[in-house]
Design an enzyme around this catalytic site. Structure first.
Site, PDB file in Angstrom:
ATOM      1  N   GLY A 107      39.503  44.342  40.548  1.00 21.56           N
ATOM      2  CA  GLY A 107      39.049  44.567  39.391  1.00 21.56           C
ATOM      3  C   GLY A 107      37.589  45.370  39.334  1.00 21.56           C
ATOM      4  O   GLY A 107      36.906  45.501  38.560  1.00 21.56           O
TER       5      GLY A 107
ATOM      6  N   GLY B  98      37.393  48.680  39.501  1.00 19.21           N
ATOM      7  CA  GLY B  98      37.418  49.889  38.620  1.00 19.21           C
ATOM      8  C   GLY B  98      37.366  49.433  37.112  1.00 19.21           C
ATOM      9  O   GLY B  98      36.719  49.931  36.633  1.00 19.21           O
TER      10      GLY B  98
ATOM     11  N   THR C 244      37.469  42.381  45.872  1.00 19.52           N
ATOM     12  CA  THR C 244      37.218  43.652  45.273  1.00 19.52           C
ATOM     13  C   THR C 244      38.166  44.072  43.856  1.00 19.52           C
ATOM     14  O   THR C 244      38.391  44.960  43.462  1.00 19.52           O
ATOM     15  CB  THR C 244      37.461  45.189  46.107  1.00 19.52           C
ATOM     16  OG1 THR C 244      38.756  44.981  46.755  1.00 19.52           O
ATOM     17  CG2 THR C 244      36.323  44.950  47.200  1.00 19.52           C
TER      18      THR C 244
ATOM     19  N   LYS D  20      36.019  58.017  41.175  1.00 21.59           N
ATOM     20  CA  LYS D  20      35.601  57.049  41.894  1.00 21.59           C
ATOM     21  C   LYS D  20      36.123  56.979  43.406  1.00 21.59           C
ATOM     22  O   LYS D  20      37.433  57.204  43.503  1.00 21.59           O
ATOM     23  CB  LYS D  20      36.077  55.582  41.256  1.00 21.59           C
ATOM     24  CG  LYS D  20      35.205  55.318  39.886  1.00 21.59           C
ATOM     25  CD  LYS D  20      35.773  54.189  39.130  1.00 21.59           C
ATOM     26  CE  LYS D  20      37.282  54.429  38.910  1.00 21.59           C
ATOM     27  NZ  LYS D  20      37.799  53.286  37.971  1.00 21.59           N
TER      28      LYS D  20
END
Length: 535
Positions: A241, A243, A239, A206
Site C-alpha cells: 500500500g 504507492g 510495504t 516512483k
C-alpha cells in the site's frame, strides 16, 4: 469543501478499489488522509479478496453504479482533490471524466495508475493503457506511476537507472498535459479558485522497485525541471500500500493548499516515517504486509504524534541568559516550569555552541518526555533532528515552514511567528501546526521589534486557519486581557521573562497557570450561560 461550524475542511475523494486486507486501495487512502488531517470520501471501482499472501479474487463494480457513487458525492460535497487508484475498465475512466466535467473539483486530479498489486496480481488489464494515456493523463495535475507502471504505459521500455526514470517522466509528461482540458472546465476552475491555473502536468516516477539502489529514489518532473528525491530505503516486508498511500498523501497536502512539490516531499517523508516505525509489525503470514499509517499500533511507542492545540495554553520559552543570571541550569528551569504548569516548552539558545545546545536539548527532552510535555527547538532544525525533539518554532527570517516540514516529516510540530494576515495564511499553506502572533506588548528580549497590540493579535487570529498562541511581553498583569478576546483559535500565551527572569520559576509558572485557568473557567461559564439563555 465540507462545512463544519463555519470552517472549511480539506476534502479528498478517492476513486479506487477496496482491499479486504486493508493495506492498500480505498482503505489505505482513508487512513492516509486521516493521518494528514483531511476528510476523505470514496467511490469504489472494484472489490478484491486479498490478504498478505496475494489477491484471491477481483470483482469489478458495474460502471453505472460507479457513476451513481460519483454523483452522490460530487453533487453534495465540495471536493478539493480527486485521487484515482484502480480503474478497471475504459468505461469507468469515461464515467469518471464525465462526472468531473459535470462537477469540477477545486484543486487537482491526482492519478495513480494502479494496474498490478504489490504481490504481482493484475488489477487492470492492458486494454486500459490507451485510455490512461489519451483521456485521463491529459486531465491530471500529477500522475504517480511506479517504474513497472511507467514501463507498461510507455510500451515496455526498460527502467533500470535514475536516468531511465528521468526519461520516462519526460515521455509521460509529453503525452499531453491538459491539452484536452475543456474551456468551460477551465473557466469554472478559475472562477472558483480566483487565480491563474498552472498549465503544467506533473509526473512522479516512483523508484521503490529500482534494482540495486540503496536509497528510495523518486523522480519528480514538472515540465521544466527534474527533482531527484532520495530518502533512506527501509528494509521491511511491511510495504503493502505504499504507492496508494503516497498518492493519497499528495492529494491531502494539495487539498490543504500546499504547492505541488511541497506536497510530494511531505508525502514521501510521511511514507518513510511510517515504514520505519512499522518495519517490525506482524500482521498476516505473507511477504507483503501492511504498515501502520497512524503510528499507534506498536507497543512501547511513546512519542506524541498528533499536535494538540490545547498544549499552547501556557507556552514557556526559555532564555539561557536569564537562567545564568539566577544561577540555574536550563534543565532545572525547564523542569520547574513544567511542574508549575507549563504545557509546552520552546528551547531557545542563541549563543551556545551547537554541541552544547544539542546536549542541553537532549537533557531537557528527557525531562519533558517524563511529564508528557512537548519540547520544541527555536530556529535550529538541525538540533531538533539530532535530539529527536517534538518539533521546531521558526521566525519569518528562518527556514520556511514548508522546508522544515520536508526535513522533519509529518509527525513533528512546526510553529511559525506571524505578525500579519499574509504571514498567517502562508503558515497554513506551508504545513505549520500553529502560529505565534505578536509581539503583543513590548519586550526586553526583542526590544526593537514593533508590537501589534491586542487589535493586531485579534486580526491575525480571525484570519488564521491555525491555532494561535499570543507572544511578546505577556505576564501575570496582562495575560487575562489577552485571553479575554472572543476568538476561538487563540489557545494560549507564550511567556519568557515572566517565568525565567524570576528567582523561583516554579512559583511564577504556577501563579500564571492558576490565573489562566481561572480565566478559562470564567469564560467557559459565560459561554454556557449564553447557551442556556439562547443568546
Amino acid at each position: 469543501m465540507i462545512e463544519k461550524n463555519g470552517d472549511s475542511i480539506p476534502h479528498v475523494l478517492s476513486v479506487a478499489g477496496s482491499d479486504s486486507g486493508a493495506g492498500a486501495g480505498i482503505q489505505a487512502d482513508l487512513k492516509a488522509c486521516a493521518a494528514r488531517g483531511v476528510y476523505c470520501s470514496t467511490v469504489i471501482t472494484a472489490v478484491t479478496a486479498q490478504n498478505t499472501l496475494g489477491v484471491q479474487g477481483v470483482h469489478d463494480v458495474p460502471e453505472d453504479f460507479v457513476a451513481q457513487q460519483l454523483k452522490s458525492v460530487l453533487s453534495d460535497m465540495q471536493v478539493d482533490v480527486v485521487k484515482t487508484g484502480v480503474l478497471p475498465s475504459i468505461r469507468v475512466v469515461k464515467v469518471l471524466l464525465q462526472s468531473l466535467a459535470e462537477f469540477p473539483v477545486r484543486a487537482a486530479l491526482v492519478v495513480d495508475p494502479v494496474m498490478v498489486s504489490t504481490s504481482g496480481d493484475v488489477l487492470a488489464g492492458s486494454s486500459i493503457l490507451s485510455s490512461f494515456r489519451e483521456e485521463l493523463f491529459p486531465m491530471a495535475d500529477i500522475v504517480t506511476p511506479n517504474i513497472k507502471e511507467a514501463s507498461a504505459l510507455l510500451g515496455g521500455i526498460h527502467l533500470e537507472t535514475v536516468a531511465d526514470m528521468c526519461n520516462a517522466a519526460k515521455l509521460l509528461h509529453a503525452l499531453g498535459p491538459r491539452k484536452v482540458l475543456k474551456v468551460e472546465r477551465l473557466r469554472v476552475i478559475l472562477q472558483v479558485i480566483g487565480e491563474a491555473w498552472d498549465v503544467f502536468q506533473n509526473v512522479l516516477v516512483k523508484g521503490g522497485d529500482l534494482p540495486d539502489s540503496l536509497d528510495a529514489v523518486d523522480i519528480f518532473f514538472n515540465g521544466e525541471r527534474f527533482y531527484e528525491l532520495r530518502l533512506s530505503r527501509i528494509k521491511t516486508r511491511n510495504t503493502h500500500g505504499t504507492g496508494c498511500t503516497l498518492a493519497s498523501c499528495i492529494a491531502a497536502e494539495l487539498a490543504k493548499g500546499s504547492p505541488m512539490l511541497t506536497s510530494v516531499k511531505v508525502a514521501k517523508r510521511y511514507v518513510e516515517t511510517a515504514l520505519e516505525y512499522s518495519k517490525e509489525i506482524l500482521i498476516g503470514n505473507g511477504s507483503q504486509r501492511p504498515f501502520d499509517h497512524s503510528l499507534r499500533l506498536k507497543s512501547g511507542f511513546h512519542r506524541k504524534e498528533v499536535f494538540n492545540p490545547s498544549d499552547l495554553f501556557l507556552y514557556a520559552v526559555t532564555d539561557s541568559g536569564m537562567n545564568k543570571k539566577w544561577g540555574r541550569s536550563m534543565v532545572d528551569a525547564v523542569g520547574a516550569a513544567i511542574q508549575g504548569g507549563a504545557t509546552i516548552v520552546q528551547l531557545r539558545e542563541k549563543d551556545a555552541e551547537t554541541q552544547d545546545f544539542l546536549e542541553t536539548a537532549k537533557a531537557c527532552l528527557a525531562v519533558c518526555r517524563s511529564y508528557g510535555v512537548p519540547l520544541l527547538i527555536n530556529d535550529r532544525i538541525d538540533v531538533a533532528l539530532a535530539s529527536d525533539a517534538d518539533g521546531v518554532h521558526v521566525g519569518q527570517s528562518d527556514m520556511p515552514a514548508s522546508a522544515a516540514r520536508t526535513l522533519l516529516g509529518p509527525e513533528k510540530i512546526i510553529g511559525v511567528s506571524c505578525k500579519t494576515i499574509e504571514q498567517a495564511q502562508q503558515a497554513w499553506i506551508s504545513g505549520a501546526d500553529y502560529i505565534g502572533s505578536g509581539g503583543v506588548y513590548s519586550t526586553n528580549t526583542k526590544a526593537n521589534n514593533p508590537t501589534i497590540g491586542l487589535d493586531g493579535l485579534k486580526t491575525v487570529c480571525l484570519a488564521s486557519k491555525l491555532p494561535v498562541v499570543a507572544i511578546g511581553g505577556i505576564n501575570a498583569s496582562n495575560a487575562g486581557s489577552v485571553m479575554k478576546m472572543e476568538v476561538p483559535n487563540l489557545k494560549g500565551v507564550a511567556v519568557v521573562s515572566a517565568l525565567f527572569d524570576r528567582e523561583n520559576v516554579l512559583t511564577e509558572t504556577k501563579k500564571l497557570h492558576d490565573l489562566l485557568m481561572e480565566h478559562h473557567h470564567r469564560k467557559s461559564n459565560e459561554i454556557h450561560a449564553r447557551q442556556l439563555s439562547g443568546k
